[in-house]
Write an enzyme that holds these catalytic residues in place. Sequence first.
Site, mmCIF file in Angstrom:
data_model
loop_
_atom_site.group_PDB
_atom_site.id
_atom_site.type_symbol
_atom_site.label_atom_id
_atom_site.label_comp_id
_atom_site.label_asym_id
_atom_site.label_seq_id
_atom_site.Cartn_x
_atom_site.Cartn_y
_atom_site.Cartn_z
ATOM 1 N N ARG A 90 0.835 -1.204 0.000
ATOM 2 C CA ARG A 90 0.000 0.000 0.000
ATOM 3 C C ARG A 90 0.871 1.254 0.000
ATOM 4 N NH1 ARG A 90 -5.271 -0.862 0.652
ATOM 5 N NH2 ARG A 90 -5.886 -2.818 1.609
ATOM 6 N N THR A 94 -1.620 7.474 -0.564
ATOM 7 C CA THR A 94 -2.921 7.211 -1.193
ATOM 8 C C THR A 94 -3.676 6.054 -0.542
ATOM 9 O OG1 THR A 94 -2.041 5.627 -2.814
ATOM 10 C CG2 THR A 94 -1.950 7.974 -3.391
ATOM 11 N N ASP A 188 -0.181 -9.691 12.744
ATOM 12 C CA ASP A 188 0.462 -9.672 11.425
ATOM 13 C C ASP A 188 1.039 -11.056 11.149
ATOM 14 O OD1 ASP A 188 2.767 -9.407 9.478
ATOM 15 O OD2 ASP A 188 1.959 -7.372 9.403
ATOM 16 N N ASP A 191 4.860 -11.190 10.104
ATOM 17 C CA ASP A 191 5.779 -10.883 11.202
ATOM 18 C C ASP A 191 5.834 -12.019 12.215
ATOM 19 O OD1 ASP A 191 6.756 -8.416 10.390
ATOM 20 O OD2 ASP A 191 5.043 -7.336 11.215
#
Length: 203
Positions: A90, A94, A188, A191
Amino acid sequence: MHTIVRDRDCSQEDFRFYTRRIIHRLLDTALDLLPYVKREVTTPVGVTYLGMELEEKVCAVPVIRAGEAMEVELLEVQPDIPIGKILIQRDKQTKLPELYYKQFPADIAEGHVLLLEPMLATGGSALAAIDVLLDSGVREEKIIMINFLSSPEGLERFARERPGLQIVTSAVEERLNEHAFMIPGIGDFGDRFFGTTDSGARK
């Protein structure tokens, strides 16, 4: 197994072990969705056995980085499968998914694709990865996304925008919170699996 891996105090060793067990089941389920044709073989005692073999080519495309956790297990199940790669992240300004890297087998459009993406939250990044596959000639109905957790919102979006695609998941979460995190969630995935900075399991 979900009870163990969702626990914020789960060790990295246990997280890897039990998520790999779940991923193995997901992969077996996805492989069962592929088209097969009949094939005869002769057994060591000279008897004909009517079995099956894959009808079409199949390759896997993990979405870097979390998807590579699924790649490890896939190679245990299907060691000869060709593997491509997609990296989508990402944009911080934006908030839109942006393609950074792709590398596919030359004949990717000729068969089925197993898209390896552990987390389906809003669906934005996964849909962007699928668009890259479609632009490479892969047909929507030939894509099977293998996914560890899905949100109801993400699944509803896929049903609207990519109705021909199949999804194999191990759990559908309750909802997304205001930060687009899945609830109850797992943190996550990348991770926690790879043991990097943010374990996603804050106290």
